[in-house]
Motif scaffolding. Sequence first.
Motif, PDB file in Angstrom:
ATOM      1  N   ASP A 159      23.536  24.797 -56.652  1.00 22.82           N
ATOM      2  CA  ASP A 159      23.654  25.921 -57.561  1.00 22.82           C
ATOM      3  C   ASP A 159      24.996  26.566 -57.261  1.00 22.82           C
ATOM      4  OD1 ASP A 159      23.575  28.389 -58.890  1.00 22.82           O
ATOM      5  OD2 ASP A 159      21.404  28.531 -58.705  1.00 22.82           O
ATOM      6  N   ASN A 160      25.984  26.301 -58.094  1.00 17.38           N
ATOM      7  CA  ASN A 160      27.327  26.788 -57.818  1.00 17.38           C
ATOM      8  C   ASN A 160      27.446  28.308 -57.968  1.00 17.38           C
ATOM      9  OD1 ASN A 160      28.222  24.231 -57.224  1.00 17.38           O
ATOM     10  ND2 ASN A 160      29.111  23.855 -59.244  1.00 17.38           N
ATOM     11  N   ALA A 161      26.617  28.904 -58.814  1.00 14.23           N
ATOM     12  CA  ALA A 161      26.630  30.354 -58.946  1.00 14.23           C
ATOM     13  C   ALA A 161      26.161  31.030 -57.661  1.00 14.23           C
ATOM     14  CB  ALA A 161      25.770  30.788 -60.123  1.00 14.23           C
ATOM     15  N   LYS A 162      25.155  30.440 -57.013  1.00 14.63           N
ATOM     16  CA  LYS A 162      24.630  30.973 -55.763  1.00 14.63           C
ATOM     17  C   LYS A 162      25.341  30.410 -54.541  1.00 14.63           C
ATOM     18  CE  LYS A 162      19.970  31.752 -57.566  1.00 14.63           C
ATOM     19  NZ  LYS A 162      18.525  31.425 -57.402  1.00 14.63           N
ATOM     20  N   LYS A 163      26.183  29.421 -54.741  1.00 13.26           N
ATOM     21  CA  LYS A 163      26.903  28.750 -53.654  1.00 13.26           C
ATOM     22  C   LYS A 163      25.936  28.155 -52.635  1.00 13.26           C
ATOM     23  CE  LYS A 163      31.182  31.405 -53.992  1.00 13.26           C
ATOM     24  NZ  LYS A 163      32.186  32.198 -53.239  1.00 13.26           N
ATOM     25  N   THR A 164      24.984  27.403 -53.134  1.00 16.24           N
ATOM     26  CA  THR A 164      24.018  26.746 -52.268  1.00 16.24           C
ATOM     27  C   THR A 164      23.852  25.284 -52.648  1.00 16.24           C
ATOM     28  OG1 THR A 164      22.149  27.397 -53.677  1.00 16.24           O
ATOM     29  CG2 THR A 164      22.702  28.847 -51.829  1.00 16.24           C
ATOM     30  N   VAL A 165      23.484  24.480 -51.676  1.00 17.88           N
ATOM     31  CA  VAL A 165      23.091  23.100 -51.900  1.00 17.88           C
ATOM     32  C   VAL A 165      21.819  22.853 -51.099  1.00 17.88           C
ATOM     33  CG1 VAL A 165      24.621  22.264 -50.064  1.00 17.88           C
ATOM     34  CG2 VAL A 165      23.801  20.678 -51.823  1.00 17.88           C
ATOM     35  N   ASP A 166      20.846  22.209 -51.720  1.00 12.96           N
ATOM     36  CA  ASP A 166      19.547  22.010 -51.101  1.00 12.96           C
ATOM     37  C   ASP A 166      19.246  20.527 -50.940  1.00 12.96           C
ATOM     38  OD1 ASP A 166      17.728  24.744 -52.749  1.00 12.96           O
ATOM     39  OD2 ASP A 166      19.272  24.746 -51.201  1.00 12.96           O
ATOM     40  N   LEU A 167      18.356  20.238 -50.008  1.00 12.47           N
ATOM     41  CA  LEU A 167      17.839  18.890 -49.822  1.00 12.47           C
ATOM     42  C   LEU A 167      16.326  18.990 -49.731  1.00 12.47           C
ATOM     43  CD1 LEU A 167      18.614  15.875 -49.403  1.00 12.47           C
ATOM     44  CD2 LEU A 167      18.400  16.309 -46.942  1.00 12.47           C
ATOM     45  N   GLN A 168      15.650  18.561 -50.777  1.00 13.48           N
ATOM     46  CA  GLN A 168      14.197  18.522 -50.785  1.00 13.48           C
ATOM     47  C   GLN A 168      13.747  17.211 -50.167  1.00 13.48           C
ATOM     48  OE1 GLN A 168      11.820  20.853 -51.859  1.00 13.48           O
ATOM     49  NE2 GLN A 168      10.419  19.408 -50.863  1.00 13.48           N
ATOM     50  N   MET A 169      12.962  17.275 -49.103  1.00  9.48           N
ATOM     51  CA  MET A 169      12.532  16.106 -48.361  1.00  9.48           C
ATOM     52  C   MET A 169      11.015  15.985 -48.463  1.00  9.48           C
ATOM     53  SD  MET A 169      14.976  16.341 -44.982  1.00  9.48           S
ATOM     54  CE  MET A 169      14.108  17.775 -44.338  1.00  9.48           C
ATOM     55  N   ASN A 170      10.559  14.928 -49.102  1.00 11.72           N
ATOM     56  CA  ASN A 170       9.139  14.658 -49.263  1.00 11.72           C
ATOM     57  C   ASN A 170       8.759  13.383 -48.525  1.00 11.72           C
ATOM     58  OD1 ASN A 170       8.918  16.891 -51.042  1.00 11.72           O
ATOM     59  ND2 ASN A 170       9.410  15.598 -52.812  1.00 11.72           N
ATOM     60  N   SER A 171       7.468  13.206 -48.306  1.00  8.44           N
ATOM     61  CA  SER A 171       6.949  12.007 -47.646  1.00  8.44           C
ATOM     62  C   SER A 171       7.699  11.707 -46.356  1.00  8.44           C
ATOM     63  CB  SER A 171       7.019  10.814 -48.604  1.00  8.44           C
ATOM     64  OG  SER A 171       6.273  11.052 -49.780  1.00  8.44           O
ATOM     65  N   LEU A 172       7.853  12.713 -45.535  1.00 13.27           N
ATOM     66  CA  LEU A 172       8.644  12.574 -44.317  1.00 13.27           C
ATOM     67  C   LEU A 172       8.001  11.603 -43.330  1.00 13.27           C
ATOM     68  CD1 LEU A 172       9.734  16.267 -43.948  1.00 13.27           C
ATOM     69  CD2 LEU A 172      11.293  14.319 -44.023  1.00 13.27           C
ATOM     70  N   LYS A 173       8.861  10.879 -42.620  1.00 15.17           N
ATOM     71  CA  LYS A 173       8.459   9.898 -41.637  1.00 15.17           C
ATOM     72  C   LYS A 173       8.998  10.294 -40.267  1.00 15.17           C
ATOM     73  CE  LYS A 173       9.043   6.245 -45.109  1.00 15.17           C
ATOM     74  NZ  LYS A 173       9.762   4.977 -45.416  1.00 15.17           N
ATOM     75  N   PRO A 174       8.362   9.842 -39.180  1.00 20.55           N
ATOM     76  CA  PRO A 174       8.893  10.160 -37.852  1.00 20.55           C
ATOM     77  C   PRO A 174      10.353   9.750 -37.673  1.00 20.55           C
ATOM     78  CG  PRO A 174       6.679   9.312 -37.648  1.00 20.55           C
ATOM     79  CD  PRO A 174       7.062   9.155 -39.096  1.00 20.55           C
ATOM     80  N   GLU A 175      10.780   8.664 -38.294  1.00 16.40           N
ATOM     81  CA  GLU A 175      12.158   8.224 -38.172  1.00 16.40           C
ATOM     82  C   GLU A 175      13.147   9.129 -38.899  1.00 16.40           C
ATOM     83  OE1 GLU A 175      10.105   4.939 -40.730  1.00 16.40           O
ATOM     84  OE2 GLU A 175       9.528   6.405 -39.198  1.00 16.40           O
ATOM     85  N   ASP A 176      12.647  10.096 -39.672  1.00 18.25           N
ATOM     86  CA  ASP A 176      13.510  11.100 -40.284  1.00 18.25           C
ATOM     87  C   ASP A 176      13.895  12.207 -39.308  1.00 18.25           C
ATOM     88  OD1 ASP A 176      13.541   9.930 -42.898  1.00 18.25           O
ATOM     89  OD2 ASP A 176      11.573  10.807 -43.295  1.00 18.25           O
TER      90      ASP A 176
END
Length: 122
Positions: free
Chosen positions: A73-90
Amino acid sequence: QVQLVESGGGLVQAGGSLRLSCAASGRTFRSYAMAWFRQTPGKEREIVAAISWSGGNTWYADFVKGRFTVSRDNAKKTVDLQMNSLKPEDTAVYYCAGGIRLAYVEYEYDSWGQGTQVTVSS
């Protein structure tokens, strides 16, 4: 050049979800491509996902494809990473990075956050 601060890391069970956020400051953010990297002890830092300055072009490493989503969101100056189905190797320290263009190698990015720990239990 921008200043970056990550947040949202924590402990989660396998199969769960987390959303990482990166807050940026600086005039050049809206012109910067952004990426997420991760690193664990004994391993080199590896790219996870990247997004162009407009948000219209994204790239994902094979090991997260279909599970993670990067957005900005360039107006808010943010970048997100949504992480689903997480694994131990993450499990890793996750870093937000910025550069003048979208790239897939670490040295192409000149702005880095401090990192946030993500731990996935089995």
